[in-house]
Design a protein around this motif. Structure first.
Motif, short mmCIF file in Angstrom:
data_model
loop_
_atom_site.label_atom_id
_atom_site.label_comp_id
_atom_site.label_asym_id
_atom_site.label_seq_id
_atom_site.Cartn_x
_atom_site.Cartn_y
_atom_site.Cartn_z
N ARG A 39 29.42 2.01 21.39
CA ARG A 39 28.26 1.11 21.41
C ARG A 39 27.03 1.80 20.82
O ARG A 39 26.24 1.18 20.11
N VAL A 40 26.86 3.09 21.11
CA VAL A 40 25.74 3.83 20.54
C VAL A 40 25.86 3.90 19.03
O VAL A 40 24.89 3.68 18.29
N GLN A 41 27.07 4.16 18.57
CA GLN A 41 27.31 4.36 17.14
C GLN A 41 27.02 3.09 16.32
O GLN A 41 26.74 3.17 15.13
N GLU A 42 27.08 1.95 16.96
CA GLU A 42 26.77 0.70 16.27
C GLU A 42 25.31 0.62 15.84
O GLU A 42 24.97 -0.04 14.85
N GLN A 43 24.43 1.31 16.58
CA GLN A 43 23.00 1.23 16.28
C GLN A 43 22.39 2.56 15.84
O GLN A 43 21.35 2.56 15.18
N VAL A 44 23.02 3.66 16.25
CA VAL A 44 22.50 4.99 15.88
C VAL A 44 23.61 5.77 15.20
O VAL A 44 24.64 6.04 15.82
N PRO A 45 23.46 6.14 13.94
CA PRO A 45 24.49 6.94 13.28
C PRO A 45 24.75 8.22 14.07
O PRO A 45 23.83 9.02 14.30
N SER A 46 25.98 8.40 14.51
CA SER A 46 26.25 9.52 15.42
C SER A 46 27.71 9.91 15.39
O SER A 46 28.56 9.19 14.85
N VAL A 47 28.00 11.06 15.98
CA VAL A 47 29.36 11.55 16.15
C VAL A 47 29.53 11.94 17.61
O VAL A 47 28.56 12.27 18.30
N LEU A 48 30.77 11.90 18.07
CA LEU A 48 31.08 12.31 19.44
C LEU A 48 31.96 13.54 19.38
O LEU A 48 33.03 13.54 18.75
N VAL A 49 31.52 14.61 20.06
CA VAL A 49 32.28 15.85 20.13
C VAL A 49 32.88 15.96 21.53
O VAL A 49 32.15 16.04 22.52
N MET A 50 34.21 15.96 21.62
CA MET A 50 34.93 16.05 22.89
C MET A 50 35.50 17.46 23.04
O MET A 50 36.37 17.87 22.25
N VAL A 51 35.03 18.19 24.05
CA VAL A 51 35.45 19.58 24.26
C VAL A 51 36.28 19.65 25.54
O VAL A 51 35.89 19.14 26.58
N GLY A 52 37.44 20.31 25.45
CA GLY A 52 38.33 20.43 26.59
C GLY A 52 39.65 19.76 26.31
O GLY A 52 39.92 19.28 25.20
N ASP A 53 40.47 19.71 27.34
CA ASP A 53 41.79 19.10 27.20
C ASP A 53 42.31 18.74 28.58
O ASP A 53 41.78 19.22 29.60
N GLY A 54 43.32 17.91 28.62
CA GLY A 54 43.87 17.51 29.90
C GLY A 54 44.68 16.24 29.79
O GLY A 54 44.91 15.71 28.69
#
Length: 402
Positions: free
Chosen positions: A223-238
């Protein structure tokens, strides 16, 4: 003091806190011995006054699952005996505090003793400990500890509610951060600029368990990316990483989501983040959120568990009801679209983390707890009464060896 620390060495807040505590105690002149099945993920290869003792979990065909708790008790007994430890500090009630109780019973048979401190971190109380098969032993292990701490008021209250624990007083000692390590001006963001391309960076760090609700993290980002050009960084695993990847594909944002896996050095990553997302529904504290705040990264999360004790709504971040993805996204969009508002929250977050959760203040609380625990007399006898076999009735067969 000579202190033994047992924790889960894997990726997660409890292991991180236990390791950072041990490192800080060693820097203050104490002797610290980590006792666990693997070197903790945040423990360097060598530090002065720090030792690592691996627990050898043997393999035997009789056991489908090797009894780690018993192997841990044996190793605790050996380390306390050989290094004259004063304190065994167990992070998580089971199996660590349980093993410490067994080790202490073995030591007392030899005329030795050790004090046991247990720190509760979350799932040992909110999930595992409340399982019917573990409830009794969790309560026993807490009450048999000489001192018990919880990382938040929420977790302390949940412990009393779930277990009663009439025989213990749970003190709240929160998690802490090293302000120097999490100073964003000291680090260079490791992700190349040509990958980010001027977009805002949203970040999530966890062990990807169901309680972290990583699908909500991805949905908020979409939803954020629809209005603000952005990337999501996911750190970790599980176990929920596959779910997060599936959510990204379904929402058409997979090309803008980076899964980096387990990374030990997260301070440089946080130094380049603009917003931190933590959508847990039972967060006992939220160490990753605190580390983000210390790095000047505003936190967007759910108003659940102990997170409201860390994040001040409207000041250092924004909290919404569990499941309110739309509200969380709206707060992130408003923040990322207003440079002056972002700077205000960023500055407040860094200052608050350094003021309320400073390493110096929190480690001093643990030192005080250790000293008070050691000063408390234990009037129970060191040795148990000798075993006297019962006299078998005459009509029963003899059990004497042939």
């Amino acid at each position: 003091m000579r202190i033994g620390i047992t924790c889960y060495p894997t990726y997660g807040g409890s292991g991180a806190l236990a390791t950072e505590l041990g490192i800080a105690l060693a820097a203050r002149g104490h002797e610290v011995h980590f006792i666990t099945y693997r070197q903790p993920f945040r423990l360097p290869s060598f530090l002065p006054r720090v030792w690592f003792h691996e627990v050898d979990v043997g393999r035997y065909p009789l056991f489908e699952y090797p009894p780690y708790d018993l192997a841990l008790a044996v190793r605790m007994h050996e380390v306390v005996r050989d290094h004259q430890l004063d304190i065994l500090h167990c992070h998580y009630a089971i199996p660590h505090a349980t093993s410490a109780w067994i080790a202490r019973a073995m030591l007392r048979e030899e005329g030795r003793d050790v004090k046991v401190v247990t720190t509760l971190h979350g799932t040992d109380i909110t999930i595992v400990g409340q399982e019917r098969s573990f409830h009794t032993i969790t309560k026993f292990s807490i009450e048999k500890s000489h001192a018990v701490t919880a990382v938040s008021q929420y977790l302390r209250d949940e412990t009393y509610r779930a277990f009663g624990c009439v025989g213990c007083n749970v003190e709240v000692i929160p998690n802490f951060v090293d302000p120097t390590l999490y100073d964003r001006t000291r680090h260079t963001f490791p992700i190349p600029a040509d990958v980010i391309r001027g977009r805002k960076v949203l970040m999530h760090i966890s062990n990807f368990r169901p309680v972290k609700r990583v699908r909500d993290v991805v949905a908020t980002f979409a939803r954020v990316q629809e209005q603000v050009p952005s990337v999501l960084v996911m750190v970790g695993d599980g176990p929920e990483r596959v779910e997060a990847e599936d959510e990204a594909r379904q929402r058409g944002v997979a090309d803008n989501v980076m899964f980096l896996g387990k990374i030990d050095a997260i301070a440089p990553l946080l130094a380049g983040a603009d917003c931190f997302l933590l959508m847990s529904d039972k967060e006992s504290f939220g160490l990753s959120a605190l580390e983000a705040m210390a790095s000047g990264v505003p936190v967007i999360g759910y108003d659940a568990g102990g997170l409201p004790e860390v994040v001040q709504h409207g000041v250092t971040g924004f909290l919404h009801a569990v499941g309110d993805v739309e509200g969380a996204a709206a707060s992130a969009i408003a923040l990322l679209s207003d440079a002056s508002a972002w700077q205000r929250v960023s500055t407040a977050a860094a200052e608050d983390a350094r003021t309320r959760f400073s390493e110096q203040a929190i480690v001093a609380q643990y030192e005080d707890l250790y000293e008070r625990t050691l000063a408390t007399a234990d009037t129970s006898p060191l040795r148990t009464p000798p075993f006297v076999p019962a006299i078998l009735p005459s009509h029963l067969p003899s059990i004497a060896a042939p």
